[in-house]
Design a protein around this motif. Structure first.
Motif, PDB file in Angstrom:
ATOM      1  N   SER A  70       0.848  -1.195   0.000  1.00 51.96           N
ATOM      2  CA  SER A  70       0.000   0.000   0.000  1.00 51.96           C
ATOM      3  C   SER A  70       0.880   1.240   0.000  1.00 51.96           C
ATOM      4  O   SER A  70       2.025   1.202   0.412  1.00 51.96           O
ATOM      5  N   VAL A  71       0.310   2.324  -0.460  1.00 56.37           N
ATOM      6  CA  VAL A  71       1.035   3.583  -0.543  1.00 56.37           C
ATOM      7  C   VAL A  71       0.268   4.620   0.252  1.00 56.37           C
ATOM      8  O   VAL A  71      -0.955   4.715   0.147  1.00 56.37           O
ATOM      9  N   SER A  72       0.966   5.379   1.056  1.00 58.18           N
ATOM     10  CA  SER A  72       0.300   6.485   1.756  1.00 58.18           C
ATOM     11  C   SER A  72       0.747   7.794   1.114  1.00 58.18           C
ATOM     12  O   SER A  72       1.894   7.957   0.741  1.00 58.18           O
ATOM     13  N   ALA A  76      -2.202  16.724   0.320  1.00 54.52           N
ATOM     14  CA  ALA A  76      -2.210  17.417  -0.973  1.00 54.52           C
ATOM     15  C   ALA A  76      -2.199  16.414  -2.127  1.00 54.52           C
ATOM     16  O   ALA A  76      -2.930  16.576  -3.110  1.00 54.52           O
ATOM     17  N   GLU A  77      -1.379  15.359  -2.007  1.00 54.02           N
ATOM     18  CA  GLU A  77      -1.340  14.332  -3.049  1.00 54.02           C
ATOM     19  C   GLU A  77      -2.679  13.610  -3.143  1.00 54.02           C
ATOM     20  O   GLU A  77      -3.168  13.339  -4.241  1.00 54.02           O
ATOM     21  N   GLU A  78      -3.256  13.303  -1.989  1.00 50.36           N
ATOM     22  CA  GLU A  78      -4.545  12.607  -1.971  1.00 50.36           C
ATOM     23  C   GLU A  78      -5.629  13.462  -2.619  1.00 50.36           C
ATOM     24  O   GLU A  78      -6.453  12.965  -3.395  1.00 50.36           O
ATOM     25  N   GLU A  79      -5.617  14.760  -2.342  1.00 49.47           N
ATOM     26  CA  GLU A  79      -6.605  15.672  -2.938  1.00 49.47           C
ATOM     27  C   GLU A  79      -6.439  15.727  -4.456  1.00 49.47           C
ATOM     28  O   GLU A  79      -7.411  15.660  -5.205  1.00 49.47           O
ATOM     29  N   LEU A  80      -5.201  15.836  -4.914  1.00 53.36           N
ATOM     30  CA  LEU A  80      -4.933  15.886  -6.352  1.00 53.36           C
ATOM     31  C   LEU A  80      -5.352  14.588  -7.036  1.00 53.36           C
ATOM     32  O   LEU A  80      -5.977  14.606  -8.106  1.00 53.36           O
TER      33      LEU A  80
END
Length: 111
Positions: A70-72, A76-80
């Motif tokens: 899995s990657v966390s 900001a990355e999650e929103e993009l």
């Protein structure tokens, strides 16, 4: 829950190949031996935490990806990623194929 060292080695090898790195490149970047990198990838050796962190740095990934698959991401990355995913839902198959080729080109060219 135990660690799947076969999967760990496969993830290291896969990530290394995505980056067009050889085992020797990773060995040089980590200060570990080429043989040890090979043994980890083939699940003959188990890396220490220190060795695992060195490998993560060399192949630009996180321990959670190598250990768990899995990657966390940062907020900001999650929103993009969410925004991109929403826009992808609006694309037809032709546009999705074009986007896939573009993303592959970006990754391959290391843009």
């Amino acid at each position: 829950m135990g660690i799947d060292y076969k999967a760990l080695g496969e993830r290291i090898a896969k990530r290394r190949k995505v980056l067009n790195l050889t085992q020797e490149d990773v060995a040089e970047a980590t200060g570990l031996s080429n043989n040890f990198i090979s043994n980890i990838e083939n699940s003959y050796s188990i890396p220490s935490i220190d060795s695992l962190l060195k490998i993560c740095e060399a192949i630009d990934t996180t321990p959670d990806y190598l250990l768990l698959g899995s990657v966390s991401y940062s907020d900001a990355e999650e929103e993009l990623r969410g925004k991109i995913n929403e826009r992808l839902k609006l694309c037809n198959q032709k546009k999705l194929r074009l986007i896939e080729r573009f993303v592959t080109w970006v990754i391959d060219e290391d843009v």
